[in-house]
Design an enzyme around this catalytic site. Structure first.
Site, PDB file in Angstrom:
ATOM      1  N   TYR A  94      47.826  51.508  -2.765  1.00 36.43           N
ATOM      2  CA  TYR A  94      47.328  52.473  -1.803  1.00 36.43           C
ATOM      3  C   TYR A  94      48.457  53.427  -1.432  1.00 36.43           C
ATOM      4  CZ  TYR A  94      43.431  49.172  -1.204  1.00 36.43           C
ATOM      5  OH  TYR A  94      42.357  48.327  -1.412  1.00 36.43           O
TER       6      TYR A  94
ATOM      7  N   PRO B 241      32.144  47.904   2.601  1.00 37.67           N
ATOM      8  CA  PRO B 241      31.205  47.108   3.401  1.00 37.67           C
ATOM      9  C   PRO B 241      29.989  47.857   3.923  1.00 37.67           C
ATOM     10  CG  PRO B 241      33.175  47.591   4.663  1.00 37.67           C
ATOM     11  CD  PRO B 241      33.461  48.020   3.255  1.00 37.67           C
TER      12      PRO B 241
ATOM     13  N   GLY C  88      25.245  54.756   1.323  1.00 40.74           N
ATOM     14  CA  GLY C  88      24.491  55.098   0.125  1.00 40.74           C
ATOM     15  C   GLY C  88      23.407  54.102  -0.219  1.00 40.74           C
TER      16      GLY C  88
END
Length: 283
Positions: free
Chosen positions: A63, A209, A214
């Site tokens: 990340y 989560p 969507g």
């Protein structure tokens, strides 16, 4: 006042955390590459999560890369007994934003050392294999994590993006404390993996989560119906459902906004009814 009201789970049978955690992917730059637009804001988000009772933070060396871990090390004392910081290794990044599998044992061991340095800890609370590498023997990768644990550099080991068969194979080499797979109200493809985690009392960390909202039409209608009943957002309902669905789930919603963080944590106060569960029982 908003506070983390989720119940607790013992990671590896040792580290007790509130089940609603925080995913620290979004405190980096665009496409999870480079520094965030405001590093002070990113640190504020992390500190606010801590204030709200979020004691389980998930990150990864990829990340940024490295940015998220560094910011956590700067904003929080990751050596505290009441805070569990999980990180991962097994993916390479480039400026094009690709996520490239790299499960080489030597690479994993080297990355553990860099993660330890950025987080400012002596050992990693929970170290996870980010994704199986098709070019590296899976057992060799897992064995590297086991050796790191034997050497005292890692307290507990987790795996990610796995099937039930890969979970069983990993358990032949190391005590698996957690599994992190994509899973949400609208995507239950890995229900069999969740069921295996329930059987073995392994923490199941559902990434993505809320599925970015969507959901298909049927699932969205169901979530909106329950959200209206509770005067909540569809995202809060989706998080509440994950907490309600299984006692081993450890949702880690992420954000770069303090206000959004507070809304996510408020989901831990939302108690679903039998009628809500029946409404949400769609796939």
């Amino acid at each position: 006042m908003v506070t983390n009201e989720s119940d607790t789970f013992d990671i590896g049978g040792e580290y007790t955390v509130h089940r609603l955690g925080f995913g620290a992917m979004r405190i980096t730059g665009e496409d999870v590459i480079g520094r965030p637009e405001s590093e002070p804001n990113a640190r504020d988000v992390l500190r606010r999560a801590d204030e709200l009772g979020v004691d389980f933070i998930d990150t990864a060396d990829s990340y940024g890369p490295a940015v998220s871990e560094r910011l956590i090390g700067e904003a929080l004392d990751a050596t505290r007994d009441d805070l569990v910081v999980a990180t991962k290794a097994g993916l390479l990044r480039n400026r094009e934003g690709e996520w490239l599998a790299h499960g080489g044992p030597d690479y994993i061991k080297n990355q553990a050392l860099t993660s330890i340095d950025r987080l400012g800890v002596d050992s990693i609370d929970l170290y996870q294999f980010h994704r199986p590498d098709p070019d590296t023997d899976y057992e060799a990768s897992i064995q590297a994590f086991a050796e790191l644990q034997d050497d005292g550099l890692v307290d507990h080991v987790g795996i990610s993006n796995v099937s039930v068969e890969q979970l069983e194979l990993a358990r032949d080499h190391v005590d698996v404390a957690t599994v992190q797979n994509e899973y949400n109200l609208g995507d239950r493809e890995h229900e069999d993996v969740l069921e295996a985690c329930e059987e073995y009392d392994i923490g199941f960390i559902p990434y993505f989560p809320v599925g970015a909202g969507g959901f298909d039409d049927e699932a969205r209608d169901a979530v909106e119906t329950v959200a209206e009943r509770h005067d909540a957002s569809v995202y809060q309902v989706a998080l509440a459902w994950l907490l309600d669905h299984s006692d081993v789930t450890l949702p880690i919603p992420g954000t770069s906004s303090v206000s959004h963080l507070e809304q996510n944590v408020a989901a831990s106060e939302l108690a679903l009814t039998d009628a809500d569960r029946a409404t949400l029982d769609v796939e």
